[in-house]
Scaffold this motif. Structure first.
Motif, PDB file in Angstrom:
ATOM      1  N   UNK A  47       0.680  -1.170  -0.073  1.00 49.22           N
ATOM      2  CA  UNK A  47       0.022   0.149   0.054  1.00 49.22           C
ATOM      3  C   UNK A  47       1.008   1.363  -0.082  1.00 49.22           C
ATOM      4  N   UNK A  48       2.024   1.005   0.811  1.00 46.58           N
ATOM      5  CA  UNK A  48       2.783   2.206   0.761  1.00 46.58           C
ATOM      6  C   UNK A  48       3.392   2.523  -0.794  1.00 46.58           C
ATOM      7  N   UNK A  49       3.860   1.582  -1.281  1.00 47.81           N
ATOM      8  CA  UNK A  49       4.478   1.644  -2.760  1.00 47.81           C
ATOM      9  C   UNK A  49       3.278   2.144  -3.698  1.00 47.81           C
ATOM     10  N   UNK A  50       1.873   1.649  -3.371  1.00 48.12           N
ATOM     11  CA  UNK A  50       0.968   2.298  -4.424  1.00 48.12           C
ATOM     12  C   UNK A  50       0.714   3.747  -4.272  1.00 48.12           C
ATOM     13  N   UNK A  51       0.764   4.188  -2.931  1.00 46.56           N
ATOM     14  CA  UNK A  51       0.481   5.563  -2.661  1.00 46.56           C
ATOM     15  C   UNK A  51       1.798   6.383  -3.294  1.00 46.56           C
ATOM     16  N   UNK A  52       2.897   5.886  -3.192  1.00 49.41           N
ATOM     17  CA  UNK A  52       4.093   6.709  -3.433  1.00 49.41           C
ATOM     18  C   UNK A  52       3.988   6.723  -5.241  1.00 49.41           C
ATOM     19  N   UNK A  53       3.301   5.669  -5.740  1.00 53.37           N
ATOM     20  CA  UNK A  53       3.412   5.603  -7.180  1.00 53.37           C
ATOM     21  C   UNK A  53       2.292   6.764  -7.528  1.00 53.37           C
ATOM     22  N   UNK A  54       1.182   6.651  -6.853  1.00 54.66           N
ATOM     23  CA  UNK A  54       0.109   7.570  -7.220  1.00 54.66           C
ATOM     24  C   UNK A  54       0.655   9.194  -6.957  1.00 54.66           C
ATOM     25  N   UNK A  55       1.262   9.338  -6.030  1.00 57.30           N
ATOM     26  CA  UNK A  55       2.094  10.612  -5.935  1.00 57.30           C
ATOM     27  C   UNK A  55       2.903  10.953  -7.054  1.00 57.30           C
ATOM     28  N   UNK A  56       3.731  10.070  -7.400  1.00 55.91           N
ATOM     29  CA  UNK A  56       4.531  10.407  -8.600  1.00 55.91           C
ATOM     30  C   UNK A  56       3.888  10.703  -9.728  1.00 55.91           C
TER      31      UNK A  56
END
Length: 121
Positions: free
Chosen positions: A5-14
Protein backbone atom coordinates in the motif's frame (compact mmCIF):
# COMPACT_ATOMS: atom_id res chain seq x y z
CA UNK A 1 0.27 -5.62 2.64
CA UNK A 2 1.22 -2.38 4.36
CA UNK A 3 4.40 -2.06 2.28
CA UNK A 4 2.46 -2.74 -0.94
CA UNK A 5 0.00 0.00 0.00
CA UNK A 6 2.89 2.35 0.72
CA UNK A 7 4.40 1.71 -2.71
CA UNK A 8 1.00 2.21 -4.36
CA UNK A 9 0.50 5.58 -2.66
CA UNK A 10 4.02 6.67 -3.62
CA UNK A 11 3.35 5.62 -7.23
CA UNK A 12 0.11 7.61 -7.26
CA UNK A 13 1.98 10.61 -5.83
CA UNK A 14 4.61 10.30 -8.53
CA UNK A 15 1.86 10.14 -11.17
CA UNK A 16 0.26 13.28 -9.69
CA UNK A 17 3.63 15.03 -9.70
CA UNK A 18 4.29 14.12 -13.32
CA UNK A 19 0.80 15.30 -14.31
CA UNK A 20 1.30 18.56 -12.41
CA UNK A 21 4.67 19.23 -14.01
CA UNK A 22 3.24 18.50 -17.48
CA UNK A 23 0.42 20.98 -16.88
CA UNK A 24 -2.26 18.27 -16.91
CA UNK A 25 -3.60 19.01 -13.42
CA UNK A 26 -6.85 20.89 -12.98
CA UNK A 27 -4.76 23.50 -11.17
CA UNK A 28 -1.00 23.42 -10.82
CA UNK A 29 -1.13 24.15 -7.08
CA UNK A 30 -3.56 21.30 -6.42
CA UNK A 31 -1.31 18.88 -8.35
CA UNK A 32 1.66 19.95 -6.24
CA UNK A 33 -0.38 19.63 -3.03
CA UNK A 34 -1.57 16.14 -3.98
CA UNK A 35 2.00 15.12 -4.70
CA UNK A 36 3.28 16.40 -1.34
CA UNK A 37 0.41 14.82 0.59
CA UNK A 38 0.86 11.54 -1.30
CA UNK A 39 4.59 11.38 -0.64
CA UNK A 40 4.06 12.15 3.06
CA UNK A 41 1.35 9.51 3.34
CA UNK A 42 3.47 6.94 1.50
CA UNK A 43 6.41 7.57 3.82
CA UNK A 44 4.20 7.23 6.91
CA UNK A 45 2.70 3.98 5.59
CA UNK A 46 6.24 2.71 5.01
CA UNK A 47 7.15 3.56 8.61
CA UNK A 48 4.12 1.58 9.82
CA UNK A 49 5.21 -1.33 7.61
CA UNK A 50 8.67 -1.21 9.21
CA UNK A 51 7.01 -1.18 12.64
CA UNK A 52 4.98 -4.25 11.73
CA UNK A 53 8.07 -6.02 10.42
CA UNK A 54 9.84 -5.29 13.71
CA UNK A 55 6.73 -6.39 15.67
CA UNK A 56 6.20 -3.05 17.35
CA UNK A 57 2.89 -2.84 19.16
CA UNK A 58 2.31 0.79 18.20
CA UNK A 59 2.07 -0.23 14.52
CA UNK A 60 -1.10 -2.33 14.90
CA UNK A 61 -3.64 0.50 15.16
CA UNK A 62 -2.32 2.55 12.21
CA UNK A 63 -2.14 -0.64 10.15
CA UNK A 64 -5.75 -1.55 10.96
CA UNK A 65 -6.88 1.99 10.11
CA UNK A 66 -4.98 1.79 6.84
CA UNK A 67 -6.86 -1.38 5.95
CA UNK A 68 -10.17 0.24 6.87
CA UNK A 69 -9.52 3.32 4.72
CA UNK A 70 -8.23 1.19 1.84
CA UNK A 71 -11.43 -0.85 1.99
CA UNK A 72 -13.60 2.27 1.98
CA UNK A 73 -11.71 3.69 -0.99
CA UNK A 74 -11.98 0.33 -2.76
CA UNK A 75 -15.75 0.34 -2.29
CA UNK A 76 -16.02 3.86 -3.73
CA UNK A 77 -13.86 2.88 -6.70
CA UNK A 78 -15.96 -0.21 -7.43
CA UNK A 79 -19.16 1.84 -7.14
CA UNK A 80 -17.64 4.29 -9.61
CA UNK A 81 -16.99 1.42 -12.08
CA UNK A 82 -13.21 1.70 -11.67
CA UNK A 83 -12.82 -2.02 -11.09
CA UNK A 84 -9.16 -2.12 -12.12
CA UNK A 85 -8.30 -0.04 -9.03
CA UNK A 86 -11.17 -0.92 -6.69
CA UNK A 87 -10.89 -4.70 -6.74
CA UNK A 88 -7.16 -4.74 -5.90
CA UNK A 89 -7.77 -2.16 -3.15
CA UNK A 90 -10.48 -4.36 -1.64
CA UNK A 91 -8.23 -7.40 -1.94
CA UNK A 92 -5.38 -5.63 -0.17
CA UNK A 93 -7.74 -4.46 2.55
CA UNK A 94 -9.21 -7.90 3.21
CA UNK A 95 -5.77 -9.55 3.14
CA UNK A 96 -4.35 -6.87 5.43
CA UNK A 97 -7.17 -7.31 7.95
CA UNK A 98 -6.79 -11.08 7.82
CA UNK A 99 -3.04 -10.93 8.40
CA UNK A 100 -3.40 -8.47 11.27
CA UNK A 101 -6.14 -10.49 12.96
CA UNK A 102 -4.76 -14.05 12.78
CA UNK A 103 -3.89 -15.41 16.25
CA UNK A 104 -0.06 -15.24 15.90
CA UNK A 105 -0.29 -11.61 14.83
CA UNK A 106 -2.70 -10.78 17.64
CA UNK A 107 -0.37 -12.39 20.18
CA UNK A 108 2.64 -10.51 18.86
CA UNK A 109 1.00 -7.10 18.49
CA UNK A 110 -1.16 -6.86 21.60
CA UNK A 111 -0.24 -6.56 25.21
CA UNK A 112 -0.12 -9.85 27.08
CA UNK A 113 -2.54 -10.25 29.94
CA UNK A 114 -0.87 -9.71 33.28
CA UNK A 115 -0.52 -12.81 35.36
CA UNK A 116 -1.79 -12.59 38.91
CA UNK A 117 1.03 -11.71 41.22
CA UNK A 118 2.16 -14.14 43.85
CA UNK A 119 0.90 -13.44 47.36
CA UNK A 120 3.26 -11.34 49.44
CA UNK A 121 5.03 -13.10 52.28
Amino acid sequence: MQAIQSVAVLAAAAFAGIAASAGKSYQNSSGIALTVIGVGTGVLLALVAVGLARVRRWSRTPALLTQLFTGIIGIYLVQGHRYWMGVPALGLSVAGFALLLVPPSLRALTFAAKEPSAPAR
